[in-house]
Design an enzyme around this catalytic site. Structure first.
Site, PDB file in Angstrom:
ATOM      1  N   HIS A  18       0.783  -1.290   0.009  1.00 42.28           N
ATOM      2  CA  HIS A  18       0.080  -0.016  -0.028  1.00 42.28           C
ATOM      3  C   HIS A  18       0.874   1.246  -0.044  1.00 42.28           C
ATOM      4  CE1 HIS A  18      -3.941  -2.044   0.770  1.00 42.28           C
ATOM      5  NE2 HIS A  18      -3.122  -3.028   1.085  1.00 42.28           N
ATOM      6  N   ASP A 120      -6.196   5.453   1.885  1.00 39.34           N
ATOM      7  CA  ASP A 120      -6.242   4.115   1.586  1.00 39.34           C
ATOM      8  C   ASP A 120      -7.849   3.390   2.012  1.00 39.34           C
ATOM      9  OD1 ASP A 120      -5.779   0.986   2.391  1.00 39.34           O
ATOM     10  OD2 ASP A 120      -4.379   1.572   0.899  1.00 39.34           O
ATOM     11  N   THR A 142      -5.969   0.503  -3.961  1.00 33.08           N
ATOM     12  CA  THR A 142      -4.784   0.175  -4.424  1.00 33.08           C
ATOM     13  C   THR A 142      -4.760  -1.322  -5.102  1.00 33.08           C
ATOM     14  OG1 THR A 142      -4.430  -0.914  -2.360  1.00 33.08           O
ATOM     15  CG2 THR A 142      -3.295   1.213  -2.658  1.00 33.08           C
ATOM     16  N   ALA A 350      14.134 -10.271  -3.233  1.00 33.39           N
ATOM     17  CA  ALA A 350      14.320 -10.061  -4.518  1.00 33.39           C
ATOM     18  C   ALA A 350      13.985  -8.517  -5.194  1.00 33.39           C
ATOM     19  CB  ALA A 350      13.405 -11.026  -5.157  1.00 33.39           C
ATOM     20  N   GLN A 352      12.205  -7.188  -7.147  1.00 34.33           N
ATOM     21  CA  GLN A 352      11.207  -7.750  -8.232  1.00 34.33           C
ATOM     22  C   GLN A 352      10.863  -7.017  -9.451  1.00 34.33           C
ATOM     23  OE1 GLN A 352       7.552  -9.789  -6.379  1.00 34.33           O
ATOM     24  NE2 GLN A 352       6.207  -8.059  -7.679  1.00 34.33           N
ATOM     25  N   TRP A 370      -2.153  -7.296  -6.270  1.00 33.93           N
ATOM     26  CA  TRP A 370      -2.304  -6.487  -7.597  1.00 33.93           C
ATOM     27  C   TRP A 370      -1.027  -5.887  -8.022  1.00 33.93           C
ATOM     28  CZ3 TRP A 370      -5.065  -7.111 -11.297  1.00 33.93           C
ATOM     29  CH2 TRP A 370      -5.514  -6.320 -12.228  1.00 33.93           C
ATOM     30  N   ASN A 371      -0.339  -5.259  -7.364  1.00 36.74           N
ATOM     31  CA  ASN A 371       1.043  -4.623  -7.545  1.00 36.74           C
ATOM     32  C   ASN A 371       1.726  -5.575  -8.273  1.00 36.74           C
ATOM     33  OD1 ASN A 371       0.186  -2.284  -5.936  1.00 36.74           O
ATOM     34  ND2 ASN A 371       1.539  -2.703  -4.432  1.00 36.74           N
ATOM     35  N   SER A 372       1.915  -6.730  -7.786  1.00 37.14           N
ATOM     36  CA  SER A 372       2.724  -7.556  -8.505  1.00 37.14           C
ATOM     37  C   SER A 372       2.409  -7.943  -9.992  1.00 37.14           C
ATOM     38  CB  SER A 372       3.070  -8.771  -7.897  1.00 37.14           C
ATOM     39  OG  SER A 372       3.954  -8.719  -6.655  1.00 37.14           O
ATOM     40  N   GLN A 392      -6.470 -11.786  -2.790  1.00 38.22           N
ATOM     41  CA  GLN A 392      -5.507 -12.532  -4.027  1.00 38.22           C
ATOM     42  C   GLN A 392      -6.372 -13.777  -4.498  1.00 38.22           C
ATOM     43  OE1 GLN A 392      -1.819 -13.161  -1.827  1.00 38.22           O
ATOM     44  NE2 GLN A 392      -1.610 -11.050  -1.402  1.00 38.22           N
TER      45      GLN A 392
END
Length: 481
Positions: A18, A120, A142, A350, A352, A370-372, A392
């Site tokens: 977030h 948020d 987000t 990592a 990413q 969702w970011n990934s 998810q």
């Protein structure tokens, strides 16, 4: 901040994903219009986390002076809870006084007018603070448009049709959600927070507050989610929605990890194009020893090159986030590392964003945050789904069934905030999913590359997200008190 006359105050939930999204959204807005600056109020978690190293790295990196981070003092809440959505909402509410005091100080600066709050979804109690200062409040959602629409749809079912949404946890009943082409199997996609009456009522009551804000920003783009956005603009009965994404981070934090970063990138440089499967499960992603062994067996059997971000779970009964293993041999053993030395690498933290954008990466085994998902799509990398918590499972369904950019390893695995997974995903299923993911002529690969191009176009001048962002900024300027 010369020339900047309007200040937006951002209040993200105290979670790394977030916060990263909020920082990037603030950068996007303030870079687009030089009349606007941003102050981000950071709520302190009652334990050390990757948020601390991320904020430290931002503070030590020369950047744009028009985005300012303010660390709020730690609040002693007096309650003892596991890391959960309920915990986050309680923690945010306990910080209302700190936020009020911070806004009072900012209001005293005569050179700049406060234009409003951007909060948020777990910070809806801050609508009261906005009202106290007679300021407009906007929601930055987000996650994706489909999930926003889905929870609004469930809230309508509860309020308008007196439906008990907790029944979905135990049924294979299918829900015809207007934002999707296909019906969804309820017990696979409804978040765990809606499985219990008390938490479901609290969560959907929070959703009601979405209808009271002055506008909603969503990190998505029109070409990615046309059906969910159509629902949001109509039957969802929400304020105006602005899809302005994909808003992506330039980095995943990690603090002072340049050496690790460089080693990983050098290894990737020596691999063939689209040959590496990358496994990474987010800031909360970790597994028990039995599950780790199943993943290791599957990776070795696939024969594909791999890069695996493996994190150690927090100690049972404690609040905390996964951390790096001090010695990966202790969990995987020398035999596995020796046999796969020419095939892959096992790492801790990592980088990413950089990994997904590397040309040697051909697939991403992801927790479906969702970011990934957006980071993977932006790079044109298809995914294999392994969701764990929050929304998810819903995201996984959307990525596999609705968007066709992912294959399924599992879609209903659940491991909510520090608890063990609800079942063991065995090596044959993992192996099957990875092999399907890495097919060079797979439709999911073609679709991911197509959406990558559409996402870049949406952000470009004249694109859909570019236009929606301009509309949002104009609304902010027009509604500044």
């Amino acid at each position: 901040m010369s020339g900047r006359t309007h200040r937006l105050i951002f209040i993200p939930a105290p979670g790394l994903g977030h916060l990263i999204s909020t920082v990037e959204m603030a950068n996007l807005i303030t870079s687009r219009d030089r009349r606007i600056s941003a102050t981000i109020l950071i709520i302190k978690l009652p334990f050390d986390s990757e948020i601390d190293s991320y904020t430290s790295s931002l503070a030590s990196t020369p950047g744009s002076s028009h985005v300012n981070l303010v660390q709020l003092p730690e609040v002693k809440t007096g309650f003892d809870a596991e890391i959960s959505m309920t915990f986050l909402v309680q923690l945010v509410a306990a910080n209302k006084t700190c936020v009020t005091e911070a806004v009072s100080r900012l209001s005293s600066e005569k050179s700049m007018r406060i234009a409003g709050f951007v909060i948020d979804m777990f910070c809806m109690c801050m609508v009261d603070v906005g009202a106290m200062f007679a300021l407009p409040t906007y929601l930055f959602f987000t996650s994706n448009a489909a999930f926003l629409g889905f929870i609004c749809f469930l809230q309508q079912l509860m309020d308008e049709h007196n439906m008990d949404v907790t029944k979905f946890k135990d049924t294979e009943e299918e829900i015809s959600f207007p934002g999707f082409r296909h019906p969804v199997q309820a017990n696979k996609v409804v978040p765990s927070i809606l499985h219990r009456e008390e938490s479901a009522n609290a969560f959907l009551s929070n959703v009601r507050w979405f209808r009271k804000v002055n506008g909603i920003i969503v990190n998505t783009f029109d070409e990615l989610e046309p059906r969910p956005l159509k629902f949001l603009h109509g039957d969802a009965k929400l304020p105006v929605v602005y899809p302005v994404g994909p808003v992506l981070s330039g980095t995943n934090g990690g603090g002072n990890r340049k050496g690790e970063h460089d080693e990983v990138m050098m290894w990737l440089d020596n691999q063939p194009a689209e040959s590496v499967v990358f496994l990474c499960f987010g800031s909360m992603g970790s597994f028990c020893k039995e599950q780790v062994k199943e993943i290791a067996v599957a990776l070795e059997r696939t024969g594909h090159r791999f890069l695996w971000s493996l994190r150690r779970p927090p100690r049972k009964g404690t609040l905390g986030f996964p951390t790096d293993y001090p010695d990966i041999e202790n969990i995987l053993g020398k035999d596995f590392l020796g046999r796969t030395a020419q095939l892959g690498r096992v790492i801790g933290w990592a980088p990413q964003v950089e990994i997904l954008s590397h040309p040697s990466v051909g697939g991403f085994v992801s927790h479906c945050g969702w970011n990934s998902a957006l980071e993977s799509l932006r790079s044109g990398v298809p995914m294999a789904t392994w969701p764990m918590y929050a929304e998810q499972q819903f995201n996984a369904y959307q990525l596999v069934v609705e968007l066709g950019v992912a294959v399924e390893i599992t879609m209903d695995y659940r491991k909510d905030f520090g608890m063990e997974g609800n079942f063991l995903v065995e090596s044959p299923e993992i192996e099957r999913g990875i092999k399907e993911l890495m097919q060079v002529d797979g439709e999911h690969r073609k679709k991911a590359k197509e959406l990558s191009g559409l996402g870049r176009k949406a952000l470009s001048e004249g694109g859909s997200s570019y236009s929606f962002l301009g509309d949002f900024i104009q609304r902010v300027l027009d509604n500044t008190p």
